[in-house]
Design a protein around this motif. Structure first.
Motif, PDB file in Angstrom:
ATOM      1  N   UNK A 290       9.061  15.848  -1.840  1.00 23.94           N
ATOM      2  CA  UNK A 290      10.180  16.622  -1.596  1.00 23.94           C
ATOM      3  C   UNK A 290      11.562  16.377  -3.151  1.00 23.94           C
ATOM      4  N   UNK A 291      11.930  17.003  -3.040  1.00 25.56           N
ATOM      5  CA  UNK A 291      13.230  16.846  -4.006  1.00 25.56           C
ATOM      6  C   UNK A 291      13.793  15.264  -3.275  1.00 25.56           C
ATOM      7  N   UNK A 292      14.080  14.872  -4.399  1.00 24.86           N
ATOM      8  CA  UNK A 292      15.360  13.602  -3.827  1.00 24.86           C
ATOM      9  C   UNK A 292      16.716  13.926  -2.980  1.00 24.86           C
ATOM     10  N   UNK A 293      17.089  13.572  -1.935  1.00 26.89           N
ATOM     11  CA  UNK A 293      17.527  13.670  -0.887  1.00 26.89           C
ATOM     12  C   UNK A 293      19.106  14.157  -1.182  1.00 26.89           C
TER      13      UNK A 293
ATOM     14  N   UNK B 217       1.009  -1.150  -0.042  1.00 28.57           N
ATOM     15  CA  UNK B 217      -0.109  -0.062   0.039  1.00 28.57           C
ATOM     16  C   UNK B 217       0.669   1.082  -0.079  1.00 28.57           C
ATOM     17  N   UNK B 218       1.625   1.613   1.261  1.00 25.46           N
ATOM     18  CA  UNK B 218       2.757   2.844   0.469  1.00 25.46           C
ATOM     19  C   UNK B 218       4.266   2.191   0.466  1.00 25.46           C
ATOM     20  N   UNK B 219       4.929   3.245  -0.153  1.00 20.78           N
ATOM     21  CA  UNK B 219       5.921   2.934  -0.319  1.00 20.78           C
ATOM     22  C   UNK B 219       7.065   2.561   0.703  1.00 20.78           C
ATOM     23  N   UNK B 220       6.990   3.043   1.770  1.00 19.94           N
ATOM     24  CA  UNK B 220       8.041   2.221   3.168  1.00 19.94           C
ATOM     25  C   UNK B 220       7.785   1.239   3.431  1.00 19.94           C
ATOM     26  N   UNK B 221       6.500   0.270   2.763  1.00 21.70           N
ATOM     27  CA  UNK B 221       6.104  -0.702   2.985  1.00 21.70           C
ATOM     28  C   UNK B 221       6.787  -1.528   1.922  1.00 21.70           C
TER      29      UNK B 221
ATOM     30  N   UNK C  59      21.236   5.090   0.884  1.00 22.42           N
ATOM     31  CA  UNK C  59      21.173   3.704   0.497  1.00 22.42           C
ATOM     32  C   UNK C  59      22.373   3.358   1.117  1.00 22.42           C
ATOM     33  N   UNK C  60      23.491   2.772   1.027  1.00 23.21           N
ATOM     34  CA  UNK C  60      24.750   2.579   1.586  1.00 23.21           C
ATOM     35  C   UNK C  60      24.984   2.201   2.756  1.00 23.21           C
ATOM     36  N   UNK C  61      23.727   3.131   3.875  1.00 15.08           N
ATOM     37  CA  UNK C  61      23.792   2.435   5.285  1.00 15.08           C
ATOM     38  C   UNK C  61      23.001   1.798   5.405  1.00 15.08           C
TER      39      UNK C  61
ATOM     40  N   UNK D  40      16.247   3.029  -5.379  1.00 20.34           N
ATOM     41  CA  UNK D  40      14.803   3.597  -6.613  1.00 20.34           C
ATOM     42  C   UNK D  40      13.278   3.004  -5.521  1.00 20.34           C
ATOM     43  N   UNK D  41      13.646   2.559  -3.911  1.00 14.46           N
ATOM     44  CA  UNK D  41      12.619   2.105  -3.626  1.00 14.46           C
ATOM     45  C   UNK D  41      12.655   3.058  -1.654  1.00 14.46           C
TER      46      UNK D  41
END
Length: 199
Positions: free
Chosen positions: A145-148, A79-83, A155-157, A136-137
């Motif tokens: 928001x703008x891309x961090x 349902x969500x991008x976090x999930x 992502x590496x972390x 991408x995820x």
């Protein structure tokens, strides 16, 4: 008339034997003879499909990568991008017997790459694919928001967190049970996503 050989089936059987040997004896015990014994065939049959131990190791790693990718591609839409991010990242963790074995193969393979350029290349290619998927995820999980600016570092972390969890869970499963692995992963994802929401 000569008996027809199903090469795909035979290769699949030998591939399963490779995993069986690694599960019991690690990569150090992965020999052509051991695989032949596990597959119930001759060493010559194994060498027909895999020329040497390095080929067996590379194959075990490629199967691991493909199995994980197939599971991810077959997952239902979240349902969500976090999930979605959590569901994909969780596939890397040794939370059941199948993934535990994959983690064992991965951890042994990783150590082998230190002294073998060909296997290091195999690792680099598959690792880059994994990082692209997570990038991408992670980006999608921070909507509106703008891309961090430090997306790569985030992502590496995450990758480092996953790798550390895998290694610790494989070597000390009692201290790193599945519920703790899930909790640590959720904490890491919340640090990334909520940290961006606070910007």
């Amino acid at each position: 008339m000569p008996k027809q050989v199903d090469h795909a089936q035979r290769r699949s059987e030998i591939s399963a034997a490779v995993w069986q040997v690694v599960s019991k004896s690690g990569l150090e015990g992965l020999t052509l003879r051991a695989v032949a014994a596990a597959a119930g065939c001759t060493t010559g049959m194994v060498t027909h499909y895999f020329r040497d131990k390095k080929a067996l190791i590379a194959h075990a790693r490629s199967v691991m990568h493909r199995r994980m990718a197939d599971r991810i591609d077959a997952m239902p839409r979240r349902e969500t991008a976090w999930e979605s991010l959590y569901a994909v990242a969780e596939q890397a963790l040794p939370l059941d017997e199948e993934r535990r074995l994959e983690a064992v193969v991965w951890s042994h393979f990783l150590l082998t790459t230190r002294t073998d350029p060909e296997l290091l290349h195999e690792h680099t290619v598959s690792h880059a694919s994994w990082v692209r998927r997570l990038t991408g995820l992670v980006s999608a999980a921070v909507p509106g928001q703008p891309e961090p600016s430090d997306l790569e570092a985030q992502v590496r972390s995450l990758v480092t967190c996953l790798d550390g969890l895998v290694l610790n869970a494989v070597t000390d499963p009692e201290t790193y049970p599945p519920e703790l692995q899930r909790r640590v992963l959720k904490t890491q994802l919340n640090l990334i996503v909520e940290g961006n929401h606070s910007l």
